[in-house]
Design a protein around this motif. Structure first.
Motif, mmCIF file in Angstrom:
data_model
loop_
_atom_site.group_PDB
_atom_site.id
_atom_site.type_symbol
_atom_site.label_atom_id
_atom_site.label_comp_id
_atom_site.label_asym_id
_atom_site.label_seq_id
_atom_site.Cartn_x
_atom_site.Cartn_y
_atom_site.Cartn_z
ATOM 1 N N THR A 91 28.692 40.391 24.175
ATOM 2 C CA THR A 91 28.779 39.009 24.607
ATOM 3 C C THR A 91 27.403 38.375 24.543
ATOM 4 O O THR A 91 26.380 39.067 24.589
ATOM 5 C CB THR A 91 29.323 38.907 26.048
ATOM 6 N N SER A 148 35.765 44.587 24.111
ATOM 7 C CA SER A 148 36.384 43.874 25.223
ATOM 8 C C SER A 148 36.446 44.806 26.423
ATOM 9 O O SER A 148 36.326 46.026 26.279
ATOM 10 C CB SER A 148 37.801 43.406 24.854
ATOM 11 N N GLU A 169 38.909 45.750 28.191
ATOM 12 C CA GLU A 169 40.253 46.225 28.441
ATOM 13 C C GLU A 169 40.213 47.729 28.691
ATOM 14 O O GLU A 169 39.220 48.400 28.420
ATOM 15 C CB GLU A 169 41.172 45.896 27.265
ATOM 16 N N LYS A 198 35.107 42.056 34.688
ATOM 17 C CA LYS A 198 36.499 41.649 34.489
ATOM 18 C C LYS A 198 37.425 42.680 35.126
ATOM 19 O O LYS A 198 37.194 43.884 35.046
ATOM 20 C CB LYS A 198 36.822 41.527 32.990
ATOM 21 N N SER A 199 38.482 42.193 35.732
ATOM 22 C CA SER A 199 39.428 43.061 36.436
ATOM 23 C C SER A 199 40.064 44.082 35.509
ATOM 24 O O SER A 199 40.423 45.187 35.939
ATOM 25 C CB SER A 199 40.528 42.217 37.087
ATOM 26 N N SER A 200 40.196 43.749 34.228
ATOM 27 C CA SER A 200 40.884 44.639 33.291
ATOM 28 C C SER A 200 40.141 45.954 33.093
ATOM 29 O O SER A 200 40.728 46.936 32.641
ATOM 30 C CB SER A 200 41.058 43.941 31.941
ATOM 31 N N GLY A 220 31.592 44.115 39.637
ATOM 32 C CA GLY A 220 32.987 44.303 40.047
ATOM 33 C C GLY A 220 33.097 44.458 41.543
ATOM 34 O O GLY A 220 32.337 43.879 42.306
ATOM 35 N N ASP A 266 40.281 35.692 35.207
ATOM 36 C CA ASP A 266 40.328 37.155 35.128
ATOM 37 C C ASP A 266 38.943 37.763 35.370
ATOM 38 O O ASP A 266 38.762 38.973 35.256
ATOM 39 C CB ASP A 266 40.909 37.631 33.789
ATOM 40 N N TRP A 267 37.974 36.926 35.707
ATOM 41 C CA TRP A 267 36.643 37.380 36.111
ATOM 42 C C TRP A 267 36.528 37.275 37.629
ATOM 43 O O TRP A 267 36.661 36.175 38.189
ATOM 44 C CB TRP A 267 35.548 36.531 35.465
ATOM 45 N N ASP A 326 37.238 28.686 30.250
ATOM 46 C CA ASP A 326 36.309 29.783 29.991
ATOM 47 C C ASP A 326 34.920 29.387 30.489
ATOM 48 O O ASP A 326 34.757 28.396 31.201
ATOM 49 C CB ASP A 326 36.306 30.178 28.513
ATOM 50 N N TRP A 327 33.899 30.186 30.108
ATOM 51 C CA TRP A 327 32.538 29.948 30.604
ATOM 52 C C TRP A 327 31.736 28.997 29.714
ATOM 53 O O TRP A 327 30.537 28.847 29.904
ATOM 54 C CB TRP A 327 31.778 31.270 30.677
#
Length: 336
Positions: A73, A103, A105, A130-132, A151, A190-191, A219-220
């Motif tokens: 990123t 990602s 995920e 991210k929660s994922s 997190g 989701d963040w 998004d950001w």
């Protein structure tokens, strides 16, 4: 003709010392004379010698290597966090092996954990905003020290900025200037950081008895701030905007300028992060600063505590952000 890699005995021969002396230098033993150490290091450089970490791990049970899971990123927060972790690890005498994932995920993060475990890392720091990513972090082998950065403590011991407090600071600042309420342009839901900033903003409005406007998460990006900024600029009673990060704020400033709304005379804007460019926005941006060097240091500190304890610690560390007032905020205009 094949060329073998230089070994410790080659270094000893070139430096004119014993094999044991080279071993002491490689392993950081304190009882080596400075001139001898310098001679060994010069020989290592001349031969392009690289210590065999796998062999050293078998002998010492220590690899002095930490694994970092980071995702690809350009966002200021995650990239600054990675730099802070690398700096702290280097200062503590550790190597860093970075496993980049496309990602956050579950599957890519699990693959990254496997790659790092194959490198004999002593612990893993995961930049996991991210929660994922959390289900994968929960599957890190229990005997391996681990810290989640950004997190929560659900999957592993965690270190994070107190985003709730930071958002509340920004909102209270705008209310204290006399604004009736504060609009918010959030990051993606989701963040956890974005959710916590919404929580802090909403809580501060509720505590003040101020109206709580609706939000629309995207998004950001500056694009998100620009698009939502155009809609907010059309509302003459919208006099204060708290943005989920400084990039969103940049887009909002552009939209307000295009719509003829002056900042801060007509609309006040606050960001979050304090990116290096934020002091040079037009006008300079009031924002909430995150100390990423401290985030890296505390992450490493928590990892070291686990290595010393020999077990995973159930702990979450929250670091306080700092409010940075600049020229993009002021009292609301007097409306007819």
């Amino acid at each position: 003709m094949t060329h073998r890699h230089p070994v410790m005995r080659d270094v000893a021969r070139l430096a004119g010392v014993s094999h044991q002396t080279v071993s002491r230098v490689v392993n950081g033993h304190p009882h080596v004379r400075p001139e001898t150490r310098a001679r060994v290091l010069d020989a290592m450089r001349a031969l392009n010698y690289r210590r065999n970490l796998a062999a050293r791990t078998l002998v010492t049970r220590r690899s002095r290597t930490l694994g970092v899971i980071a995702f690809q990123t350009t966002l200021f927060g995650p990239t600054s966090t990675l730099y802070g972790i690398e700096q702290a690890a280097r200062a503590a005498g550790y190597f860093v092996s970075v496993a980049s994932v496309r990602s956050l995920e579950r599957e890519p993060v699990l693959e990254a954990v496997d790659r790092l475990c194959e490198q004999f890392v002593e612990g893993i720091v995961a930049i996991a905003p991210k929660s994922s990513a959390w289900p994968a972090l929960a599957q890190i082998p229990p005997g391996l020290a681990a810290v989640a950065v950004g997190g929560t403590g659900e999957a592993a011991p965690a270190v994070a900025i107190d985003n709730v407090a930071g958002a509340a600071m920004a909102t209270r600042h705008l209310l204290s200037l006399g604004h009736r309420t504060v609009h918010h342009i959030p990051g993606p839901m989701d963040w956890p950081e974005a959710r916590d900033r919404v929580k802090g903003w909403r809580g501060a409005l509720h505590a003040a008895g101020a109206p709580i406007p609706a939000i629309h998460a995207d998004d950001w990006s500056a694009r998100s701030g620009y698009q939502q900024g155009l809609a907010l600029a059309a509302d003459p009673e919208g006099t204060a905007i708290f943005c989920g990060n400084d990039q969103i704020a940049l887009g909002a400033l552009r939209a307000l300028h295009e719509m003829g709304r002056r900042v801060p005379q007509d609309v006040s804007v606050v960001g979050f992060d304090d990116v290096p460019e934020s002091a040079y926005f037009s006008p300079p941006l009031t924002t909430v600063r995150q100390d990423f060097a401290e985030l890296g240091r505390r992450s490493l500190e928590l990892l070291m505590e686990q290595l010393e304890a020999g077990r995973r610690l159930d702990r979450q560390v929250l670091l306080s952000p700092q409010f940075v007032p600049r020229s993009s905020t002021g009292p609301p205009p007097v409306l007819p």
